[in-house]
Design a protein around this motif. Structure first.
Motif, PDB file in Angstrom:
ATOM      1  N   UNK A  86      -9.515  -2.964 -10.616  1.00  0.00           N
ATOM      2  CA  UNK A  86      -8.565  -3.498 -11.110  1.00  0.00           C
ATOM      3  C   UNK A  86      -8.677  -4.328 -12.406  1.00  0.00           C
ATOM      4  N   UNK A 122      -2.792  -7.885 -10.800  1.00  0.00           N
ATOM      5  CA  UNK A 122      -3.788  -6.707 -11.087  1.00  0.00           C
ATOM      6  C   UNK A 122      -3.109  -5.347 -11.077  1.00  0.00           C
ATOM      7  N   UNK A 170      -8.486  -5.511   1.061  1.00  0.00           N
ATOM      8  CA  UNK A 170      -9.269  -5.551   0.172  1.00  0.00           C
ATOM      9  C   UNK A 170     -10.054  -6.901  -0.073  1.00  0.00           C
ATOM     10  N   UNK A 183      -4.195  -1.276 -11.014  1.00  0.00           N
ATOM     11  CA  UNK A 183      -5.057  -0.229 -10.551  1.00  0.00           C
ATOM     12  C   UNK A 183      -5.580   0.572 -11.591  1.00  0.00           C
ATOM     13  N   UNK A 191     -14.740   2.214   0.565  1.00  0.00           N
ATOM     14  CA  UNK A 191     -13.711   2.571  -0.569  1.00  0.00           C
ATOM     15  C   UNK A 191     -13.762   1.265  -1.764  1.00  0.00           C
ATOM     16  N   UNK A 221     -10.616   4.227  -8.259  1.00  0.00           N
ATOM     17  CA  UNK A 221     -11.092   4.083  -7.093  1.00  0.00           C
ATOM     18  C   UNK A 221     -12.073   5.183  -7.016  1.00  0.00           C
ATOM     19  N   UNK A 252       0.954  -1.156   0.024  1.00  0.00           N
ATOM     20  CA  UNK A 252       0.136   0.075   0.059  1.00  0.00           C
ATOM     21  C   UNK A 252       0.819   1.367   0.014  1.00  0.00           C
ATOM     22  N   UNK A 290      -0.630   4.832  -0.827  1.00  0.00           N
ATOM     23  CA  UNK A 290      -1.959   5.496  -1.282  1.00  0.00           C
ATOM     24  C   UNK A 290      -2.891   4.534  -1.934  1.00  0.00           C
ATOM     25  N   UNK A 291      -2.367   3.871  -2.791  1.00  0.00           N
ATOM     26  CA  UNK A 291      -3.461   2.647  -3.358  1.00  0.00           C
ATOM     27  C   UNK A 291      -2.745   1.418  -3.285  1.00  0.00           C
ATOM     28  N   UNK A 292      -3.175   0.333  -3.456  1.00  0.00           N
ATOM     29  CA  UNK A 292      -2.657  -0.976  -3.170  1.00  0.00           C
ATOM     30  C   UNK A 292      -2.139  -1.672  -4.674  1.00  0.00           C
ATOM     31  N   UNK A 293      -0.527  -1.850  -4.621  1.00  0.00           N
ATOM     32  CA  UNK A 293      -0.223  -2.294  -5.945  1.00  0.00           C
ATOM     33  C   UNK A 293       0.232  -3.699  -5.709  1.00  0.00           C
TER      34      UNK A 293
END
Lengths: 111, 114
Positions: free
Chosen positions: B36, B44, B102, B46, B32, B49, A96, A98-101
């Motif tokens: 993906x 995956x 998630x 992004x 949230x 969002x 993570x 900021x976003x999940x990579x």
């Protein structure tokens, strides 16, 4: 963004053996996760890899089967132990920032 | 955690047409949501969002719509291209959840016909 390197990218293993998967991130991150993606399926969270403490496992996953190490803020390993054909899956690490990579994944086939 | 599901497992679309991928979620505490894209042999990636205080968000050629009343999420892809062929997953989380864990939906495969 985050650059994530997973090794190996794929492997074929014999029943009863173990495979250790490595995940390296280009810079420090607090949160690292390990997911499993069974053939043709979605992703399921295995555990959260905590730096300096034991991993936090999700329901249905146990440390004896999926031991995880997190020696520092850029690296983690997932071991899949005592392999059976049912363990044939893609294993992915994520971080993570900021976003999940996600990493590209490790494709494991168990014979 | 509660699961996130999808209505359509496979979507075939003509190149140049718009695509709509749907997703239903069941956890009312989720605030949230992420889409993906997963191409063959890759992890995956992004796309976009949206937080629960919004009902629409636009990106480059993509729009995500959120309907909290019926717990429904959709991804619209404008002018679908061959490079859009992939499996698309929605995922949900709570911003209060530790580390933004998630929960993924089942996935929809998009096939773009030339």
């Amino acid at each position: 963004s985050a650059v994530i390197s997973q090794k190996p990218s794929r492997d074929i293993c014999q029943r009863g053996t173990s495979l250790t998967i490595q995940c390296q991130v280009d810079s420090q991150v607090t949160m690292m996760f390990w997911y499993r993606q069974q053939p043709g399926q979605s992703l399921t969270l295995i555990a959260t890899a905590n730096q300096g403490s034991e991993a936090t496992y999700e329901s249905g996953f146990v440390i004896d089967k999926f031991p995880i190490s997190r020696p520092n803020l850029t690296f983690s390993t997932l071991t899949v132990s005592n392999l059976s054909p049912e363990d044939s899956s893609i294993y992915l690490c994520s971080v993570v920032r900021n976003i999940q990579y996600f990493g590209a994944g490790t494709r494991l086939s168990v014979l | 955690g509660e699961s996130v599901g999808l209505h359509l497992p496979t979507l075939s679309v003509q190149e140049g047409d718009n695509s709509i991928i749907n997703c239903a979620y069941s956890n009312s505490a989720s605030d949230y949501f992420i889409w993906y894209k997963q191409e063959s042999g890759k992890g995956p990636q992004f796309i976009i969002d949206i937080r629960s205080n919004m009902d629409k968000r636009q990106g480059q050629r993509v729009t995500v719509l959120l309907n909290k009343t019926v717990k429904h999420l959709s991804l619209q892809i404008a002018a679908t291209q061959p490079g859009d062929s992939a499996v698309y997953f929605c995922a949900e989380s709570s911003l209060e959840a530790a580390g933004n864990k998630l929960t993924f939906g089942g996935g929809t495969r998009v096939l773009v016909k030339p």
